[in-house]
Design an enzyme around this catalytic site. Structure first.
Site, short mmCIF file in Angstrom:
data_model
loop_
_atom_site.label_atom_id
_atom_site.label_comp_id
_atom_site.label_asym_id
_atom_site.label_seq_id
_atom_site.Cartn_x
_atom_site.Cartn_y
_atom_site.Cartn_z
N LYS A 194 0.84 -1.19 0.00
CA LYS A 194 0.00 0.00 0.00
C LYS A 194 0.88 1.25 0.00
O LYS A 194 1.72 1.43 0.88
CB LYS A 194 -0.91 0.05 1.23
CG LYS A 194 -1.93 1.20 1.11
CD LYS A 194 -2.65 1.52 2.39
CE LYS A 194 -1.89 2.41 3.31
NZ LYS A 194 -1.64 3.78 2.78
N SER A 248 5.57 6.29 11.06
CA SER A 248 5.71 6.86 12.40
C SER A 248 5.80 5.75 13.46
O SER A 248 5.24 4.67 13.30
CB SER A 248 4.51 7.76 12.71
OG SER A 248 3.32 7.01 12.66
N GLU A 250 4.38 5.88 16.25
CA GLU A 250 3.01 5.73 16.76
C GLU A 250 2.24 4.65 15.96
O GLU A 250 1.65 3.74 16.55
CB GLU A 250 2.36 7.10 16.57
CG GLU A 250 1.01 7.29 17.12
CD GLU A 250 0.42 8.62 16.60
OE1 GLU A 250 1.15 9.44 16.00
OE2 GLU A 250 -0.78 8.80 16.78
N GLU A 269 10.37 0.13 10.30
CA GLU A 269 11.40 1.16 10.16
C GLU A 269 10.72 2.47 10.53
O GLU A 269 9.87 2.96 9.80
CB GLU A 269 11.93 1.15 8.72
CG GLU A 269 13.30 1.73 8.60
CD GLU A 269 13.24 3.15 8.10
OE1 GLU A 269 13.24 4.06 8.96
OE2 GLU A 269 13.18 3.35 6.89
N CYS A 303 13.75 9.86 8.05
CA CYS A 303 13.74 9.26 9.38
C CYS A 303 15.10 9.39 10.05
O CYS A 303 15.20 9.39 11.26
CB CYS A 303 13.32 7.80 9.28
SG CYS A 303 14.13 6.95 7.94
N GLU A 400 10.34 13.79 17.18
CA GLU A 400 10.66 13.86 15.75
C GLU A 400 9.81 14.97 15.11
O GLU A 400 8.59 14.92 15.18
CB GLU A 400 10.36 12.51 15.09
CG GLU A 400 10.66 12.52 13.60
CD GLU A 400 10.54 11.14 12.97
OE1 GLU A 400 9.46 10.55 13.01
OE2 GLU A 400 11.57 10.66 12.44
P1 NAI Z 1 2.07 7.36 9.28
O1 NAI Z 1 2.91 6.46 10.08
O2 NAI Z 1 0.66 7.61 9.73
O3 NAI Z 1 1.95 6.81 7.76
C1 NAI Z 1 2.86 5.92 7.15
C2 NAI Z 1 2.09 4.84 6.41
O4 NAI Z 1 1.29 4.11 7.35
C3 NAI Z 1 1.11 5.35 5.36
O5 NAI Z 1 1.09 4.46 4.27
C4 NAI Z 1 -0.22 5.30 6.09
O6 NAI Z 1 -1.30 5.16 5.22
C5 NAI Z 1 -0.07 4.07 6.95
N1 NAI Z 1 -0.91 4.03 8.15
C6 NAI Z 1 -1.34 5.07 8.90
N2 NAI Z 1 -2.10 4.64 9.91
C7 NAI Z 1 -2.16 3.29 9.81
C8 NAI Z 1 -2.79 2.27 10.56
N3 NAI Z 1 -3.52 2.56 11.64
N4 NAI Z 1 -2.62 0.98 10.18
C9 NAI Z 1 -1.87 0.67 9.11
N5 NAI Z 1 -1.25 1.60 8.35
C10 NAI Z 1 -1.39 2.90 8.69
O7 NAI Z 1 2.84 8.72 9.13
P2 NAI Z 1 2.25 10.16 8.71
O8 NAI Z 1 0.94 10.38 9.41
O9 NAI Z 1 2.27 10.28 7.26
O10 NAI Z 1 3.34 11.12 9.32
C11 NAI Z 1 3.35 11.42 10.70
C12 NAI Z 1 4.75 11.41 11.24
O11 NAI Z 1 5.31 10.11 11.09
C13 NAI Z 1 5.74 12.29 10.52
O12 NAI Z 1 5.69 13.61 10.97
C14 NAI Z 1 7.04 11.63 10.90
O13 NAI Z 1 7.44 12.03 12.18
C15 NAI Z 1 6.71 10.18 10.92
N6 NAI Z 1 7.10 9.51 9.67
C16 NAI Z 1 8.23 8.76 9.65
C17 NAI Z 1 8.65 8.18 8.48
C18 NAI Z 1 9.89 7.36 8.41
O14 NAI Z 1 10.48 7.25 7.36
N7 NAI Z 1 10.31 6.72 9.48
C19 NAI Z 1 7.93 8.37 7.22
C20 NAI Z 1 6.71 9.12 7.35
C21 NAI Z 1 6.33 9.67 8.55
#
Ligand code: NAI
Ligand code: MG
Length: 498
Positions: A194, A248, A250, A269, A303, A400
């Site tokens: 996804k 994230s 979270e 990751e 990240c 972060e």
């Molecule tokens: P997110 O963790 O919500 O989204 C990342 C992926 O997870 C997306 O594909 C999203 O659709 C999916 N996702 C979201 N909620 C989910 C759930 N309950 N179950 C399964 N999949 C789910 O991150 P978001 O909201 O885009 O960004 C928030 C913060 O997360 C950023 O400010 C940053 O701090 C962190 N982040 C870290 C990343 C990394 O590379 N480690 C990449 C993106 C965000």
């Protein structure tokens, strides 16, 4: 819905964007079962660039069933390792042949400068497919010597883990897809991937290239949709054997909970708060430029961004002034403008998040040495920002931010354990960089820092051969290198009494 407004600077991606977009499920391009779509916007303007299917649980069910069929003695199980390698190599070639188009899609969808996507995201993605193409024929077990009385022949088989669900973020959309797909396919798994809802376009174009490369139906399924619906359906699915997530911390915890239902394997990751540590003997010009690029590369949406800058008090003022000077000179603008060095943040949500962190930093006493505001009043542009006078307890230092905001702090200590304690004062452990001319000190600090990557006199150096991932709450397992194959394989011990 608004009309689609495409940037006139697009030279390669216009035709794809104008298409009617479909997800790849079981070797066919399909709309969401619900018929719903959602809007994809250009973060430089906030305007619509496409509508894509809003996949949800029903689509995930179809994709998982297809992946299951392909895996369980189906078409993929019959494909030889060398043929898997050939298909991955073919996919690499196709991505490379469409480099400009994919780089434009990344730029208009994510906001990053076209030139950066073209020289960083895309070549790294191509290389990941090629590197893993090579591994497809080199995944082996071993023969083992038993100490039991009697005679036995024992060996291990390293087998694909099965149907893999992959959930990726928006910061390097195509590269994250490559990091996930390539090792899973090399190992012989089938995949339901996804894309992030903010940046689905390059994954949908990649789906076409997957088809063109000739992967059998059901082996690679690529979906677009939201995390709370499609993402959660993948991580909770009883027929998914393993979930690989980047995003994230979270949501990483939610993935772990959702995976508990069938105890699917999990690799994560997650976030970081990585230190860049500048010692007084460092080559200061290189260290200053390196510390600036550690945080400002990809607008700080990495990240492993060097978001905590520690400089020895002997060089601190010079370092902060140097990084602030670079920050002030960075040309911020739309990713498709050739003069742009830094584009907008990916979304209004990230814009609100990053600007509220900056406000919080100011309120808690940080001094803004550069930036601190937005750029223009259209799109999600934030100035490259340097905060000093920051202290270890501040929210901006602990959490972060995921934007172009660095928190500088001086240190007076020459004791390596104390320097390492400061670097390790975080729930995260993804990466760190150390800047010094003293090789012994560099390697001693590398051992003391608790993170999955330590860069010495560099930052943000990636290669398909280098394992990447987190200690502590930065994740489970590693991406890339030989190491990532462990995420996608099970080990079976076979013993025969002779
Ligand atoms: P997110 O963790 O919500 O989204 C990342 C992926 O997870 C997306 O594909 C999203 O659709 C999916 N996702 C979201 N909620 C989910 C759930 N309950 N179950 C399964 N999949 C789910 O991150 P978001 O909201 O885009 O960004 C928030 C913060 O997360 C950023 O400010 C940053 O701090 C962190 N982040 C870290 C990343 C990394 O590379 N480690 C990449 C993106 C965000
Ligand atoms: Mg989220």
């Amino acid at each position: 819905m608004d009309a689609i407004a495409l940037d006139p600077r697009l030279r390669h991606a216009g035709a794809f964007l104008a298409k009617s977009h479909r997800m790849l499920i079981d070797g066919k391009f399909v709309a969401a079962a619900s018929g719903k779509t959602f809007a994809v916007t250009n973060p430089a303007t906030g305007t619509l660039i496409a509508s894509v299917p809003e996949g949800d649980k029903a689509d995930v069910d179809l994709a998982v069933a297809a992946a299951r069929r392909a895996f369980d003695g189906g078409s993929w199980a019959k494909v030889s390792p060398s043929e898997r390698g050939r298909l991955l190599w073919k996919l690499a070639d196709l991505v490379e042949q469409n480099l400009e188009e994919l780089a434009e899609l990344e730029s208009i969808d994510n906001g990053k400068p076209y030139a950066v996507a073209r020289v960083a995201d895309l070549p790294l993605a191509v290389d990941m497919f090629r590197y893993m193409a090579g591994w497809a024929t080199k995944i082996t077990g071993s023969t083992l010597a038993l100490s039991l009385p009697g005679e036995y022949l024992s060996y291990t088989l390293r087998e694909p883990v099965g149907v893999v669900g992959q959930i990726i973020p928006w910061n390097f959309p195509l590269l994250m897809a490559a990091w996930k797909l390539a090792p899973a396919l090399a190992a012989g798994c089938t995949v339901v991937l996804k894309a992030a809802e903010q940046t689905p376009m390059s994954a949908l174009r990649l789906a076409e290239l997957v088809q063109e490369a000739g992967f059998p139906p059901g082996v690679v399924n690529i979906l677009t949709g939201f995390g709370e619906t499609a993402g959660a359906a993948i991580s909770g699915h009883p027929d998914v054997d393993k979930v690989a997530f980047t995003g994230s911390t979270e949501v990483g915890k939610l993935i772990v909970q959702a995976a508990a239902g069938n105890l699917k394997k999990v690799s994560l990751e997650l976030g970081g708060k990585s230190p860049a540590i500048i010692l007084p003997d460092a080559d200061l010009d290189a260290a200053i430029a390196g510390a600036a690029s550690a945080i400002f590369f990809n607008h700080g949406q990495c990240c492993c961004a060097g978001s905590r800058l520690y400089a020895h008090k002997a060089v601190y003022d010079k370092v902060v002034a140097g990084v602030a000077d670079i920050a002030a000179k960075i040309k911020v603008g739309p990713g498709l403008d050739p003069a742009t060095e830094m584009g907008p943040l990916v979304s209004d949500e990230q814009f609100a998040r990053v600007t509220s962190f900056i406000a919080d930093g100011r309120e808690s006493g940080a001094r803004v040495a550069a930036g601190g505001g937005r750029v223009g009043n259209l799109g999600y542009f934030v100035q490259p920002t340097v905060l000093e006078n920051t202290t270890p307890d501040m929210k901006v230092v602990r959490e972060e931010i995921f934007g172009p905001v660095v928190c500088a702090q001086p240190f007076g200590d020459d004791d390596l354990d104390a320097i390492a304690r400061q670097a390790n004062d975080t729930i995260y452990g993804l990466a760190a960089s150390v800047w010094t001319r003293n090789g012994g000190i560099a390697h001693k600090l590398a051992r003391r820092i608790r993170s999955g990557t330590v860069w010495l006199n560099c930052h943000n150096v990636f290669d398909a051969s280098l394992p990447f991932g987190g200690y502590k709450q930065s994740g489970w397992g590693r991406e890339m290198g030989e190491e990532v194959l462990h995420n996608y394989t099970e080990v079976k011990a076979v013993t025969q009494a002779l």
